[in-house]
Scaffold this motif. Sequence first.
Motif, PDB file in Angstrom:
ATOM      1  N   UNK A 279       0.848  -1.191   0.000  1.00  0.00           N
ATOM      2  CA  UNK A 279       0.000   0.000   0.000  1.00  0.00           C
ATOM      3  C   UNK A 279       0.879   1.234   0.000  1.00  0.00           C
ATOM      4  N   UNK A 280       0.683   2.090  -0.987  1.00  0.00           N
ATOM      5  CA  UNK A 280       1.507   3.291  -1.137  1.00  0.00           C
ATOM      6  C   UNK A 280       0.780   4.271  -2.041  1.00  0.00           C
ATOM      7  N   UNK A 281       1.395   5.406  -2.262  1.00  0.00           N
ATOM      8  CA  UNK A 281       0.820   6.383  -3.188  1.00  0.00           C
ATOM      9  C   UNK A 281       0.798   5.805  -4.588  1.00  0.00           C
ATOM     10  N   UNK A 282      -0.243   6.156  -5.345  1.00  0.00           N
ATOM     11  CA  UNK A 282      -0.346   5.691  -6.732  1.00  0.00           C
ATOM     12  C   UNK A 282       0.950   5.938  -7.512  1.00  0.00           C
ATOM     13  N   UNK A 283       1.600   7.068  -7.261  1.00  0.00           N
ATOM     14  CA  UNK A 283       2.778   7.435  -8.042  1.00  0.00           C
ATOM     15  C   UNK A 283       3.952   6.492  -7.814  1.00  0.00           C
ATOM     16  N   UNK A 284       3.960   5.755  -6.698  1.00  0.00           N
ATOM     17  CA  UNK A 284       5.023   4.785  -6.439  1.00  0.00           C
ATOM     18  C   UNK A 284       4.690   3.394  -6.982  1.00  0.00           C
ATOM     19  N   UNK A 285       3.463   3.206  -7.456  1.00  0.00           N
ATOM     20  CA  UNK A 285       3.027   1.872  -7.854  1.00  0.00           C
ATOM     21  C   UNK A 285       2.624   1.768  -9.318  1.00  0.00           C
ATOM     22  N   UNK A 286       2.403   2.877  -9.979  1.00  0.00           N
ATOM     23  CA  UNK A 286       1.895   2.850 -11.352  1.00  0.00           C
ATOM     24  C   UNK A 286       2.946   2.347 -12.331  1.00  0.00           C
ATOM     25  N   UNK A 287       2.476   1.840 -13.469  1.00  0.00           N
ATOM     26  CA  UNK A 287       3.393   1.289 -14.479  1.00  0.00           C
ATOM     27  C   UNK A 287       4.001   2.373 -15.371  1.00  0.00           C
ATOM     28  N   UNK A 288       3.286   3.472 -15.599  1.00  0.00           N
ATOM     29  CA  UNK A 288       3.837   4.530 -16.440  1.00  0.00           C
ATOM     30  C   UNK A 288       4.727   5.443 -15.603  1.00  0.00           C
ATOM     31  N   UNK A 289       5.486   6.286 -16.273  1.00  0.00           N
ATOM     32  CA  UNK A 289       6.432   7.143 -15.573  1.00  0.00           C
ATOM     33  C   UNK A 289       5.712   8.095 -14.623  1.00  0.00           C
ATOM     34  N   UNK A 290       6.282   8.268 -13.460  1.00  0.00           N
ATOM     35  CA  UNK A 290       5.763   9.230 -12.498  1.00  0.00           C
ATOM     36  C   UNK A 290       6.413  10.590 -12.746  1.00  0.00           C
ATOM     37  N   UNK A 291       5.729  11.636 -12.335  1.00  0.00           N
ATOM     38  CA  UNK A 291       6.279  12.981 -12.517  1.00  0.00           C
ATOM     39  C   UNK A 291       5.754  13.904 -11.429  1.00  0.00           C
ATOM     40  N   UNK A 292       6.523  14.912 -11.106  1.00  0.00           N
ATOM     41  CA  UNK A 292       6.097  15.942 -10.172  1.00  0.00           C
ATOM     42  C   UNK A 292       6.997  17.152 -10.357  1.00  0.00           C
ATOM     43  N   UNK A 293       6.555  18.272  -9.834  1.00  0.00           N
ATOM     44  CA  UNK A 293       7.353  19.494  -9.876  1.00  0.00           C
ATOM     45  C   UNK A 293       7.889  19.766  -8.487  1.00  0.00           C
ATOM     46  N   UNK A 294       9.200  19.909  -8.397  1.00  0.00           N
ATOM     47  CA  UNK A 294       9.851  20.186  -7.125  1.00  0.00           C
ATOM     48  C   UNK A 294      10.485  21.566  -7.192  1.00  0.00           C
ATOM     49  N   UNK A 295      11.198  21.936  -6.117  1.00  0.00           N
ATOM     50  CA  UNK A 295      11.758  23.287  -6.058  1.00  0.00           C
ATOM     51  C   UNK A 295      12.822  23.517  -7.122  1.00  0.00           C
ATOM     52  N   UNK A 296      13.403  22.427  -7.643  1.00  0.00           N
ATOM     53  CA  UNK A 296      14.393  22.571  -8.705  1.00  0.00           C
ATOM     54  C   UNK A 296      13.790  22.361 -10.088  1.00  0.00           C
ATOM     55  N   UNK A 297      12.449  22.244 -10.150  1.00  0.00           N
ATOM     56  CA  UNK A 297      11.784  22.075 -11.433  1.00  0.00           C
ATOM     57  C   UNK A 297      11.141  20.704 -11.562  1.00  0.00           C
ATOM     58  N   UNK A 298      10.625  20.379 -12.756  1.00  0.00           N
ATOM     59  CA  UNK A 298       9.944  19.095 -12.953  1.00  0.00           C
ATOM     60  C   UNK A 298      10.928  17.927 -12.970  1.00  0.00           C
ATOM     61  N   UNK A 299      10.477  16.792 -12.432  1.00  0.00           N
ATOM     62  CA  UNK A 299      11.251  15.554 -12.476  1.00  0.00           C
ATOM     63  C   UNK A 299      10.318  14.433 -12.904  1.00  0.00           C
ATOM     64  N   UNK A 300      10.868  13.423 -13.571  1.00  0.00           N
ATOM     65  CA  UNK A 300      10.098  12.223 -13.863  1.00  0.00           C
ATOM     66  C   UNK A 300      10.990  11.009 -13.663  1.00  0.00           C
ATOM     67  N   UNK A 301      10.374   9.898 -13.300  1.00  0.00           N
ATOM     68  CA  UNK A 301      11.149   8.717 -12.944  1.00  0.00           C
ATOM     69  C   UNK A 301      10.258   7.481 -13.048  1.00  0.00           C
ATOM     70  N   UNK A 302      10.905   6.322 -13.128  1.00  0.00           N
ATOM     71  CA  UNK A 302      10.175   5.059 -13.113  1.00  0.00           C
ATOM     72  C   UNK A 302       9.923   4.656 -11.668  1.00  0.00           C
ATOM     73  N   UNK A 303       8.664   4.420 -11.351  1.00  0.00           N
ATOM     74  CA  UNK A 303       8.271   4.113  -9.982  1.00  0.00           C
ATOM     75  C   UNK A 303       8.697   2.706  -9.583  1.00  0.00           C
ATOM     76  N   UNK A 304       8.573   2.426  -8.288  1.00  0.00           N
ATOM     77  CA  UNK A 304       8.834   1.071  -7.794  1.00  0.00           C
ATOM     78  C   UNK A 304       7.932   0.066  -8.485  1.00  0.00           C
ATOM     79  N   UNK A 305       6.664   0.436  -8.686  1.00  0.00           N
ATOM     80  CA  UNK A 305       5.739  -0.477  -9.349  1.00  0.00           C
ATOM     81  C   UNK A 305       6.143  -0.767 -10.778  1.00  0.00           C
TER      82      UNK A 305
END
Length: 408
Positions: A279-305
Amino acid sequence: MATDIKDTAHSVEAAAVLALLPTPPRVLALGEPTHGEETLLDLRNQLFRQLVEEHGYRTIALESDCLAGLLVNDHVTSGTGTLDDVMAHGISHEWGAFEGNRELVRWVRTYNAGRPAAERIRFAGFDGPLEITAAASPRQALTALHAYLAARVDPGLLPCTGDTLDRLLGTDERWTDPAAMLDPARSVGRSAEAGRLRLLADDLVTLLDTQLPHLVATSSPDEWHRARLYARTATGLLRYHHAMADPSPARMTRLVSLRDQMMAENLLALAERGPVLVHAHNSHLQRHKSSMTMWEGPVDWWSAGALVGARLGEEYACVATALGTIRHKGVDTPPPDTVEGHLYALTKDRSLIDPSRLAAALGATRPAPRTSPWFGYAPLDPAHLEDSDALVFVKDAGKSGPEEEAPA
């Protein structure tokens, strides 16, 4: 819009979820679009009870510190410590304060009492010892791994003494300085001592691998799996601290990627022992790339799922959860031209949905993504509905559970 939607009032049946999957999964991932909503924790608890009692599941993994989770596992399997203590210290991110998490631990302990070891439920955190603002010192994992090996192998095979590790580690405050997250120059991750520790950690992990037959023969299964956890965590934290000291623009992408890599390796290790509900946030479990905007700008990565799914194929299943309203957080009735708006108009309380049928019903022109007035809630991405094996829709967060309100 016609699609298969099973209104389930206050419960989502495990048998119905599993019936949507092509094969019984080794890792069944239940995502959530936000943290801390008791309605979602209650749903997870009900689903896990059914998976245990009717489908043979014996492990639950939460998005929480993997080393701290050992305290909870010791409590639920052998009664070590008090419930108050393990909730305060065994679940990270301050999530031990949530009643749903407390009820989960209480239920698992009650279920395990008097049962033989082979039938007991195990609890695991699968996140690294990390927060968004800092990472833990590698001391606990590295020294525990060294102690495990020192008790079982010829001392001449060890790459160093415990005193050497202690000297190189220095104070834990050097590693946990929160200023290092914003300023790479404050991180010790690329110091001479950290570089030496990375080499020693690699030597210790190699020793763990080369002495495998002897170590398995002289350890209980729990001792062996715990040693492997220490090895993964020690090397993972040292890699993470090394990336914290990176001044390049790729720094944050590396950090979020390394975190999910640690999550993935922990999940794969848990799955070796039997089926796991995670059980975790959808962004850590989904099959497609996750993305978010942080203080240094947008990032995207492959989740654990995504990483686990690439390894396990159909033995990994992802059940995403979507929410209609979180009124106490300012998330009101979803607009009708969003996926959540369509589902809100069609369903009652909790619903289980086949994403492929939903996508077909929506047609080629998908609804616009929902926007959220609250940063802590991540709506569904209409472009990736089919990436989930099942979808749970909860109409209103914060409503009473089944013990307070009769099913509609």
